[in-house]
Design a protein around this motif. Structure first.
Motif, PDB file in Angstrom:
ATOM      1  N   UNK A   1     -11.048   9.494  10.643  1.00  9.78           N
ATOM      2  CA  UNK A   1      -9.755   9.647   9.978  1.00  9.78           C
ATOM      3  C   UNK A   1      -8.724   8.685  10.519  1.00  9.78           C
ATOM      4  N   UNK A   2      -8.836   8.386  11.809  1.00  8.76           N
ATOM      5  CA  UNK A   2      -7.895   7.457  12.430  1.00  8.76           C
ATOM      6  C   UNK A   2      -7.997   6.076  11.777  1.00  8.76           C
TER       7      UNK A   2
ATOM      8  N   UNK B   1       4.529  17.920   3.534  1.00  5.32           N
ATOM      9  CA  UNK B   1       3.326  18.631   3.939  1.00  5.32           C
ATOM     10  C   UNK B   1       3.644  20.025   4.449  1.00  5.32           C
TER      11      UNK B   1
ATOM     12  N   UNK C   1      -1.848  10.883  13.630  1.00  4.98           N
ATOM     13  CA  UNK C   1      -3.254  11.294  13.745  1.00  4.98           C
ATOM     14  C   UNK C   1      -3.666  11.434  15.211  1.00  4.98           C
TER      15      UNK C   1
ATOM     16  N   UNK D   1      -5.397  15.594   4.747  1.00  6.12           N
ATOM     17  CA  UNK D   1      -4.636  14.344   4.699  1.00  6.12           C
ATOM     18  C   UNK D   1      -4.640  13.657   6.058  1.00  6.12           C
ATOM     19  N   UNK D   2      -5.680  13.934   6.818  1.00  6.93           N
ATOM     20  CA  UNK D   2      -5.844  13.277   8.098  1.00  6.93           C
ATOM     21  C   UNK D   2      -7.276  12.815   8.270  1.00  6.93           C
ATOM     22  N   UNK D   3      -7.961  12.679   7.181  1.00  4.77           N
ATOM     23  CA  UNK D   3      -9.325  12.153   7.263  1.00  4.77           C
ATOM     24  C   UNK D   3     -10.391  13.177   6.987  1.00  4.77           C
TER      25      UNK D   3
ATOM     26  N   UNK E   1       7.888  13.940   6.070  1.00  8.08           N
ATOM     27  CA  UNK E   1       7.187  14.988   6.800  1.00  8.08           C
ATOM     28  C   UNK E   1       7.295  16.362   6.177  1.00  8.08           C
TER      29      UNK E   1
ATOM     30  N   UNK F   1       0.527   5.691  -1.131  1.00  4.42           N
ATOM     31  CA  UNK F   1       0.084   6.747  -0.205  1.00  4.42           C
ATOM     32  C   UNK F   1       1.238   7.580   0.314  1.00  4.42           C
TER      33      UNK F   1
ATOM     34  N   UNK G   1      -6.690   4.060   7.217  1.00  3.85           N
ATOM     35  CA  UNK G   1      -5.265   3.755   7.217  1.00  3.85           C
ATOM     36  C   UNK G   1      -4.630   4.033   5.857  1.00  3.85           C
ATOM     37  N   UNK G   2      -5.462   4.240   4.840  1.00  4.42           N
ATOM     38  CA  UNK G   2      -4.897   4.536   3.534  1.00  4.42           C
ATOM     39  C   UNK G   2      -4.531   6.023   3.384  1.00  4.42           C
ATOM     40  N   UNK G   3      -4.844   6.792   4.420  1.00  3.75           N
ATOM     41  CA  UNK G   3      -4.429   8.189   4.416  1.00  3.75           C
ATOM     42  C   UNK G   3      -3.428   8.393   5.540  1.00  3.75           C
ATOM     43  N   UNK G   4      -2.238   8.832   5.186  1.00  2.00           N
ATOM     44  CA  UNK G   4      -1.255   9.106   6.230  1.00  2.00           C
ATOM     45  C   UNK G   4      -1.529  10.478   6.821  1.00  2.00           C
ATOM     46  N   UNK G   5      -1.337  10.610   8.131  1.00  2.00           N
ATOM     47  CA  UNK G   5      -1.435  11.929   8.737  1.00  2.00           C
ATOM     48  C   UNK G   5      -0.199  12.732   8.371  1.00  2.00           C
ATOM     49  N   UNK G   6      -0.119  13.941   8.917  1.00  2.00           N
ATOM     50  CA  UNK G   6       1.073  14.738   8.627  1.00  2.00           C
ATOM     51  C   UNK G   6       2.273  14.078   9.296  1.00  2.00           C
ATOM     52  N   UNK G   7       3.088  13.458   8.479  1.00  2.00           N
ATOM     53  CA  UNK G   7       4.171  12.643   9.028  1.00  2.00           C
ATOM     54  C   UNK G   7       5.165  13.517   9.774  1.00  2.00           C
ATOM     55  N   UNK G   8       5.393  13.155  10.992  1.00  2.81           N
ATOM     56  CA  UNK G   8       6.435  13.803  11.769  1.00  2.81           C
ATOM     57  C   UNK G   8       7.326  12.690  12.284  1.00  2.81           C
ATOM     58  N   UNK G   9       8.564  12.696  11.819  1.00  2.00           N
ATOM     59  CA  UNK G   9       9.474  11.606  12.179  1.00  2.00           C
ATOM     60  C   UNK G   9       9.589  11.477  13.689  1.00  2.00           C
TER      61      UNK G   9
ATOM     62  N   UNK H   1       3.493   4.373  12.594  1.00  2.00           N
ATOM     63  CA  UNK H   1       3.516   5.199  11.392  1.00  2.00           C
ATOM     64  C   UNK H   1       2.100   5.608  10.965  1.00  2.00           C
ATOM     65  N   UNK H   2       1.177   4.657  11.074  1.00  2.00           N
ATOM     66  CA  UNK H   2      -0.184   4.915  10.594  1.00  2.00           C
ATOM     67  C   UNK H   2      -1.009   5.750  11.565  1.00  2.00           C
TER      68      UNK H   2
ATOM     69  N   UNK I   1       0.820  -1.218   0.000  1.00  2.21           N
ATOM     70  CA  UNK I   1       0.000   0.000   0.000  1.00  2.21           C
ATOM     71  C   UNK I   1       0.853   1.267   0.000  1.00  2.21           C
TER      72      UNK I   1
ATOM     73  N   UNK J   1      -3.274  17.255  20.141  1.00  4.60           N
ATOM     74  CA  UNK J   1      -2.721  18.604  19.985  1.00  4.60           C
ATOM     75  C   UNK J   1      -3.825  19.609  19.701  1.00  4.60           C
TER      76      UNK J   1
END
Lengths: 693, 288
Positions: free
Chosen positions: B78-79, A28, B61, A121-123, A25, A20, B82-90, B56-57, A16, B67
């Motif tokens: 949204x949680x 965005x 979120x 992009x968070x739902x 990071x 996606x 799972x096919x939508x990633x949240x704003x990725x923060x390492x 990661x998934x 997947x 926050x």
């Protein structure tokens, strides 16, 4: 869970993620701004921008008045924000939750097929409501925002559920707009963020808040290129957006829009003292201004007729004349201007027995504060100070006061200030002290102090908003003529939680150090006063220069006072400058023999750069805006201070005598400047605060 | 460079996502071969991987929900997407993964330090591949440079949009290179240790690796262009380096390893009865 199932999950994720995972990071975050957009060869245009929705911070909410503040940030312009305080007057009760947000964009009128969507992009994603093809939208019942010729307005409405509650952090979304363009070409668009208020009949008023303008002609253009939609499109710098320079009122009951200016002091006694109010209209449109006086209890004292301030013109008048007062009156004054670009000052005049013994001016307030400091209070050795704290809102407030003296500070108490009223006190009930006064309230206020030495002289010190404290402060003029002319500086250390060490750097006018830099400790919550030789001015000799004060990590507030140390015949106080500007106005100038009084005005301009010369232009204007004499051009060497009386400015020519008018200083790089005017006998002296648009 | 490698059924295939998938596969393969060194069962290893994927998934979120104090239906929905990633923060992902791994290891009484010794080089190799994905996507880019190895990213990529036509430090490749160097060094150290019979206390190899990786992360971060991200990058590097130093300190108080028989802990996914957990000696020596 069997291991086979776990492996299947992992493989499923691995299959997947290529679909996606666009990037990590920073992808965005980078797209928060600037905009991306352009045209596809098939005639589809695209515009994409990340934006964070937030509700305004409510300062006041009564049955018919809602006052809130907006702060717009561009994450690509660090530290820059477009701050706007807006008051909405609407007798049909509104709350902050009734206020919506829209983007109003101006496109060429042949563009069609507008559609917009959002996605975090968070739902959260979906379509945005778009209205296109509009030629006008109402701001109030009497004002409208019109499309420029050949253009249409497009409204993109933010769904209310996407806007977080009051006080909540912003909610970020990527907003994408598409449209059809034929022929495919580069276009120029404009955009305004507006608040919406229901009209009560199913429609909306659209109140521009960023930029807060009434015409798209004032809004900078944004270019969308003809290239495919991948270009980065920079926003105009926030500092370049037009700003009304202070609070803006949308009076939906009357259908009017006006900018507010606050004169914190009105004390008219025809036998002893009064105030003069002056404005320079820096805009290209004539302004209609009304003055509204309130007493300390918040009761209306007087409302002026409409007064006209011509474009680029200046006028300074006695308060009683503007307000048509015939009886003594005390309080404060709110000015409402139909145009935004008015800069002003007020001049407190003391004439017991009909003889002018002192006067001093200070700037008009264009904004309120919730924390501030009056940097000079003087109550000892024959001085008295009257403090005036004004509550311009329609609800009563409480203000806490803390006195600040040489070694520390101490709490005085909390005091109510009625709605539209003022707290006037001489502070004597709380113990005599010299120093400063810290003020704090959960609500907006303004404040000023009038400092007198008997009837000999008067000085005015406005409160400095706590947010305007700075780690570097400048005094663009310091002078010592032993026994005749003295300089002192107050430095207040509030809000830092510990003692501050201020480094004092005095310079001669040619930029060479007057003394080696030296440190002064300003204790926590205390106010230190430094006079003449304590500022590095040579002992026993006449000298002048300028001063830089550095307090790394511990921002300070302060003021400078010029005075007559022996006879106390004149005195003037003005705030220390935290930063230079490339465009200054001084809202009052008096020069020459007018009505038997011989005025002089002195101006000082400092180039604070240590490396770069700067070209400066000084023009003196008469009341009607015409230039008096000639514009003066001068190149200032690094660190150079240029100080002259107007009549001695090289190249200015013959000056007509004037009792009013204004001075305009422009420079290619930020400079520091201030102006004093006085009479030939030095029976009075007044500072005029530098103001920038 | 090459943000989209193609499409399948009309859906773009992102090079960055592909790199993550490859990194996952490589990590899994390497980890599989070293699971006995780490003292892990197959089930434990797979659980560690699944916990990492879950971090990661879901962690970004969940972090956004707390926050923003947004616990509305849309956020919960949204949680689940799972096919939508949240704003990725390492930082959020790594912290969440580390937390879940630590909790899992504690519950399973898995000694952490041997696991870290065995798998830190594997993770670094995976990160190196992921950084290759960053390079292809044009994200996490560097400052402009006149050096001959400067890279010009095409328009449409974050780097190309920000610095159109300018050569930039290829910091993604710097990251990849230093991670691979450290991973290779750790593997070399482990091989030397085995060959020479000079066994290192548990955690020493991982401590050295984490210290170097943290310092390298912060150091390479100095060439990153996004000023706003710099403090976070440096802080993350320093936290990792501090963790490495702490691990070194911890390892210096331990005896050389006592290989842990994986079978003694029972099958993964089954909680052992408390009474069966006891091996106080080993717990004392390995868990401090």
């Amino acid at each position: 869970m069997s291991n086979s199932f776990k492996i299947a999950l992992i493989v499923g994720f691995a299959a997947l993620v290529p679909f996606i995972g666009g990037a990590c990071s920073c992808f965005n975050k980078l797209n928060l701004s600037p905009m991306r957009g352009g045209m596809s060869p098939d005639g589809t245009g695209t515009l994409t921008i990340w934006m964070g929705g937030v509700r305004p911070t409510v300062e006041e909410s009564t049955s018919n008045v809602l006052t809130g503040s907006y702060s717009f940030l561009d994450h690509h312009q660090e530290g820059a924000s477009y701050d706007m305080r807006v008051q909405i007057i609407d007798s049909s009760k509104i709350s902050v939750n009734d206020i919506g947000g829209v983007g109003i964009l101006q496109f060429p009128d042949d563009i069609t097929g507008f559609a917009a969507s959002y996605d975090n992009y968070g739902g959260q994603s979906g379509p945005l409501e778009v209205q296109a093809g509009l030629s006008t939208v109402p701001i109030t019942s009497n004002h409208a925002l019109n499309a420029e010729p050949g253009h249409q307005l497009v409204i993109v409405r933010v769904p209310p559920e996407l806007v977080p509650g009051e006080g909540q952090p912003e909610n970020w979304f990527e907003n994408t707009m598409t449209f059809q363009i034929n022929p495919v070409r580069a276009i120029k668009i404009k955009a305004i963020m507006a608040a919406t208020v229901p009209t009560g009949s199913g429609g909306y008023y659209y109140l521009p808040v960023c930029p807060a303008v009434r015409s798209f002609a004032e809004v900078p253009q944004v270019n969308i290129p003809e290239t495919p939609p991948s270009e980065s499109i920079p926003f105009p710098p926030l500092a370049d957006l037009p700003h009304p320079g202070g609070p803006l009122v949308y009076n939906l009951d009357e259908g009017t829009i006006y900018a507010l200016r606050y004169f914190p002091r009105l004390d008219f006694d025809p036998t002893a003292h009064t105030e003069g109010f002056g404005f320079v209209n820096t805009g290209a449109e004539d302004a209609t201004v009304t003055f509204h006086a309130f007493d300390a209890a918040g009761q209306s004292v007087a409302d002026s007729p409409n007064w006209n301030w011509p474009a680029y013109g200046q006028g300074a008048y006695q308060a009683e004349g503007l307000l048509l007062l015939t009886q003594p009156a005390q309080g404060w004054v709110e000015a409402r201007s139909s145009e935004y670009g008015l800069l002003g000052f007020f001049l407190t005049q003391w004439f017991p027995g009909g003889v002018l013994t002192g006067l001093d001016g200070a700037g008009v307030f264009t904004s309120t504060m919730t924390k501030g400091v009056i940097p000079r209070i003087q109550m000892q050795n024959g001085y008295s100070t009257e403090v005036r704290i004004v509550n311009p809102s329609t609800e009563g407030i409480t203000v806490a006061l803390q006195k600040s003296y040489a070694t520390n500070g101490s709490y005085i108490g909390s005091f109510p200030v009625p709605a539209r009223g003022a707290l006037v006190t001489d502070l004597t009930a709380y113990g005599s002290f010299d120093g400063a006064l810290y003020l704090e309230s959960g609500h907006p206020f303004i404040a000023t102090a009038t400092i007198r030495h008997g009837n000999n002289c008067v000085a005015t010190a406005n409160a400095v908003a706590f947010g305007d404290r700075a780690e570097t402060l400048f005094a663009s003029h310091i002078v010592l003529w032993p026994g005749i002319y003295s300089t002192s500086i107050n430095l207040h250390n509030g809000g830092n939680g510990s003692d501050a060490t201020a480094e004092i750097r005095p310079y001669y006018a040619n930029g060479t150090p007057m003394a080696a830099p030296f440190n002064v400790t300003v204790p926590q919550s205390a106010t230190v006063t430094l006079t003449d030789t304590q500022l590095g001015l040579p002992d026993g000799a006449s000298s002048e220069g300028w001063l830089e004060i550095r307090s790394p990590g511990k921002p300070l507030a302060g003021c400078i006072t010029f005075g007559d140390p022996a006879r106390r015949l004149y005195e003037s106080t003005l705030p220390l400058q935290a930063a230079g500007s490339k465009d200054f106005y001084y809202a009052q100038v008096a020069n020459g023999d007018v009505g038997g009084v011989v005025y002089s005005t002195g101006i000082s301009v400092v180039n604070p750069s240590t490396t770069t010369p700067v070209n400066v232009t000084i023009t003196v204007h008469k009341s009607d805006g015409n230039v008096n004499g000639y514009a003066v051009h001068r190149t200032l060497a690094p660190g150079e201070k240029f100080v002259r009386q107007l009549s001695t400015l090289e190249g200015i020519g013959e000056l007509e005598n004037q009792a009013s008018g204004y001075i305009h200083v422009t420079a290619e790089a930020p400079v520091l400047s201030f102006v004093l005017f006085f009479d030939q006998q030095f029976s009075f002296m007044s500072a005029v605060q530098a103001q920038s648009k | 460079m090459w943000p989209i490698v193609g499409s399948i059924g009309g859906h773009p295939v992102y090079s960055y996502g592909l790199a993550v998938a490859v990194a996952l596969a490589v990590c899994l393969a390497l980890a599989w071969g070293r699971r006995r060194t780490a003292g892990l069962e197959t089930g434990d290893l797979l659980n560690f991987v699944l916990l990492g994927i879950a971090a990661l998934l879901f962690a970004p979120k969940l972090w956004a929900m707390f926050h923003n104090l947004d616990f509305g239906a849309a956020a919960w929905l949204g949680l689940l997407q799972f096919w939508r990633l949240g704003e990725l923060s390492a930082g959020v992902v790594v912290a969440a993964a580390a937390l879940t791994w630590a909790v899992y290891a504690a519950r399973r009484r898995i000694p952490l330090r041997p696991v870290l010794d065995a798998y830190l080089p594997v993770v670094l190799a995976g990160l190196a591949i992921q950084r290759g994905g960053c390079f292809l996507a044009g994200c996490c880019y560097g400052t402009p440079t006149a050096m001959p190895w400067g890279v010009r990213f095409p328009p449409g990529s974050p780097a190309g949009d920000q610095f159109s036509g300018q050569a930039l430090h290829p910091v993604q490749l710097y990251y990849a290179a230093v991670y691979l160097l450290i991973a290779a060094g750790l593997w070399g150290l482990a091989a030397w240790s085995r060959r020479s019979g000079r066994f290192m206390p548990p955690g020493r190899s991982a401590g050295v690796g984490l210290l170097l990786a943290g310092a390298a992360h912060a150091g390479v971060g100095a060439f990153r262009a996004e000023a706003a991200a710099a403090p976070i990058i440096w802080a993350a590097g320093l936290v990792a380096a501090a963790g490495g130093a702490a691990l070194l300190g911890w390892s210096s108080r331990s005896a050389p390893p006592e290989p842990a028989p994986a079978a003694a802990r029972g099958p993964a996914g089954h909680r052992r009865p408390m009474g069966f957990a006891g091996n106080p000696k080993r717990k004392s020596s390995l868990e401090g």
